[in-house]
Design a protein around this motif. Structure first.
Motif, short mmCIF file in Angstrom:
data_model
loop_
_atom_site.label_atom_id
_atom_site.label_comp_id
_atom_site.label_asym_id
_atom_site.label_seq_id
_atom_site.Cartn_x
_atom_site.Cartn_y
_atom_site.Cartn_z
N ARG A 1 -5.80 -5.27 2.29
CA ARG A 1 -5.17 -6.33 1.50
C ARG A 1 -3.66 -6.14 1.47
O ARG A 1 -3.15 -5.03 1.64
CB ARG A 1 -5.72 -6.32 0.07
CG ARG A 1 -7.18 -6.73 -0.05
CD ARG A 1 -7.61 -6.79 -1.50
NE ARG A 1 -7.74 -5.45 -2.05
CZ ARG A 1 -7.79 -5.19 -3.36
NH1 ARG A 1 -7.67 -6.18 -4.24
NH2 ARG A 1 -7.93 -3.96 -3.80
N ASP A 2 -2.98 -7.24 1.23
CA ASP A 2 -1.53 -7.22 1.15
C ASP A 2 -1.11 -6.48 -0.12
O ASP A 2 -1.52 -6.86 -1.22
CB ASP A 2 -1.00 -8.66 1.12
CG ASP A 2 0.50 -8.72 1.30
OD1 ASP A 2 1.19 -7.79 0.85
OD2 ASP A 2 0.98 -9.71 1.89
N ASN B 1 1.54 -6.58 -1.74
CA ASN B 1 2.36 -7.40 -2.62
C ASN B 1 1.57 -8.48 -3.33
O ASN B 1 1.76 -8.73 -4.53
CB ASN B 1 3.50 -8.04 -1.82
CG ASN B 1 4.41 -7.00 -1.20
OD1 ASN B 1 4.75 -5.99 -1.83
ND2 ASN B 1 4.81 -7.22 0.05
N PHE C 1 -6.04 -9.24 4.09
CA PHE C 1 -5.39 -9.26 5.40
C PHE C 1 -6.34 -9.80 6.46
O PHE C 1 -5.91 -10.44 7.41
CB PHE C 1 -4.96 -7.85 5.79
CG PHE C 1 -3.56 -7.51 5.39
CD1 PHE C 1 -2.57 -8.48 5.38
CD2 PHE C 1 -3.21 -6.22 5.05
CE1 PHE C 1 -1.27 -8.17 5.02
CE2 PHE C 1 -1.92 -5.90 4.69
CZ PHE C 1 -0.94 -6.88 4.67
N ARG D 1 -6.18 -13.46 6.86
CA ARG D 1 -4.88 -13.81 7.45
C ARG D 1 -4.88 -13.50 8.94
O ARG D 1 -4.39 -14.30 9.75
CB ARG D 1 -3.78 -13.03 6.74
CG ARG D 1 -2.37 -13.28 7.28
CD ARG D 1 -1.85 -14.65 6.89
NE ARG D 1 -0.51 -14.86 7.37
CZ ARG D 1 0.59 -14.56 6.67
NH1 ARG D 1 0.46 -14.02 5.46
NH2 ARG D 1 1.78 -14.79 7.15
N GLN E 1 2.31 -6.20 9.34
CA GLN E 1 0.87 -6.24 9.11
C GLN E 1 0.37 -7.64 8.76
O GLN E 1 -0.74 -8.02 9.12
CB GLN E 1 0.47 -5.25 8.02
CG GLN E 1 0.62 -3.80 8.44
CD GLN E 1 0.26 -2.84 7.33
OE1 GLN E 1 0.36 -3.18 6.16
NE2 GLN E 1 -0.17 -1.64 7.70
N ALA E 2 1.16 -8.41 8.04
CA ALA E 2 0.73 -9.75 7.65
C ALA E 2 0.61 -10.68 8.86
O ALA E 2 -0.11 -11.67 8.80
CB ALA E 2 1.70 -10.35 6.64
#
Length: 415
Positions: free
Chosen positions: A234-235, A237, A242, A245, A396-397
């Motif tokens: 997971r992100d 922030n 992820f 995405r 990564q995103a």
């Protein structure tokens, strides 16, 4: 005589019919056998994805996640823990009874095991950096009671099986906890035999039985690794998954490259196949030559170009690098050359311009080649790892799925 001739003809027809059916049976039987053979690796990979340790050796086809008794137990425990039989949890008011059995050799007195609810993170990698409510803050374990004894013989050794029971309660008011981890440590000499739900791990030579969640629900127990894909990557922030995405990124890049490839490859192939261009045979020879050059040999120059354009770490950098390939132009050129020129001449006599002829006559005729090119291009971009590692490294995103899956491999190495 006529009757005999008719009878012989009918016998011949039946014989021919049997031969046809026999040939059809052999063909379809062979195809079915090949289908089963090629499905074997997929079946093994799918079973491996369900295991707590996918890399265990020797490979077992029967394990905890494939046993129906555990499906039923996981469903019931998830319902008791949080009212959710699918993904389970631990919610206020939950009362979860549990039983565990141990084998004791003859002459050994049973001693209740130690039961504890540990503080345990959900996983490794990014999943370990998120704050998570721990079930240990709200769980209360009742005293362990002996429920039954029965004589048994295990691996040729005479003894007895002792079953213990206890209850885990949610004490006080608080949030719903996603997991209820549990450890049961048995005294020396007692061998784990069975439980309401088979543990995820047996540690310390079987003395410690460990559950990632005592109330997992059906999906949380059988398909736990699949849920981890969404929960642990997971992100940091935003907390967004992820994996979703990365899937969207892969679809975007693959579809964008397919569209640009179909457009430029068909235009380039048509120009090389039909239009008069001075030296086009040398241009075509150069295109064929570039097909022999691996992308690893040119990635430094491509990297520098993308850096100067500011496309590093950007999905558009993947699209620009892969917009059209020499192989795609070659395929379209060869197909366009198989279309009779008389079709274009007829369109010209009817007043069609070259552009109209190309888009309204030639492209519809090229549907088979475009379909094959679409499949090959989409599959190639969907599995592309090298270019993604060069262009998207560190973002990564913006990862695509092949690069994201290598991220899970790194997680596994740190578990």
């Amino acid at each position: 005589m006529a009757t005999d001739a008719v009878r012989l003809r009918k016998l011949d027809e039946r014989h021919l019919a049997r031969q046809r059916w026999a040939r059809a049976g052999w063909v379809y039987g062979t195809m079915l056998a090949l289908a089963v053979f090629f499905m074997g690796p997929f079946y093994v990979a799918f079973l491996g994805s369900l295991k707590d340790n996918p890399l265990e050796w020797p490979f077992r086809y029967s394990f905890a996640q494939t046993q129906p008794k555990n499906w039923v137990a996981a469903w019931r425990l998830g319902q008791l823990g949080a009212g959710n039989p699918w993904t389970g949890g631990f919610a206020p008011g939950a009362v979860v009874p549990f039983q565990v059995s141990y084998f004791l050799a003859e002459g050994q007195e049973p001693e209740p095991p130690l039961v504890s609810v540990p503080r345990r993170r959900a996983g490794a990698g990014l999943g370990a950096i998120f704050e998570e409510v721990q079930a240990a803050e709200y769980a209360q374990v009742s005293p362990v009671e002996e429920l039954s004894r029965r004589p048994a013989v295990l691996e040729g050794q005479v003894g007895q099986i002792v079953t213990y029971g206890f209850t885990v309660r949610y004490v006080g008011e608080g949030p719903r906890v996603p997991r209820l981890p549990l450890d049961i440590e048995a005294p020396r000499g007692q061998q784990y035999y069975g439980a309401t739900l088979d543990p995820n791990r047996l540690e310390r030579r079987g003395r410690v039985a460990s559950w990632d969640s005592l109330t997992p629900g059906l999906f949380g127990y059988v398909f736990r690794n699949y849920l981890r894909v969404f929960n642990e990557a997971r992100d940091p922030n935003t907390g967004a998954s992820f994996f979703l995405r990365w899937t969207a990124n892969t679809f975007f890049v693959s579809l964008a490259v397919v569209l640009t490839t179909l457009l430029f490859a068909s235009l380039g192939g048509y120009a090389l196949a039909r239009m008069y261009l001075p030296g086009k045979q040398y241009l075509f020879a150069f295109i064929v030559f570039t097909m022999t050059v691996p992308s690893q040999a040119t990635f430094i120059s491509n990297y520098l170009v993308l850096r100067d354009l500011g496309l590093l770490g950007n999905l558009w950098g993947m699209v620009v690098w892969s917009a059209v390939g020499a192989g795609a132009v070659f395929i379209m050129k060869q197909f366009f050359e198989s279309i009779p020129r008389e079709i274009e001449e007829a369109a010209l006599l009817d007043g069609a311009t070259p552009i109209t002829t190309f888009f309204r006559i030639i492209l519809p005729l090229a549907t088979p080649a475009l379909g094959a090119l679409t499949i090959l291009t989409f599959q190639g971009m969907w599995n592309e790892f090298f270019k993604a590692a060069v262009v998207l490294s560190g973002q990564q995103a913006n990862y695509t799925l092949p690069l994201g899956l290598s991220f899970f491999r790194v997680i596994g190495q740190h578990m």
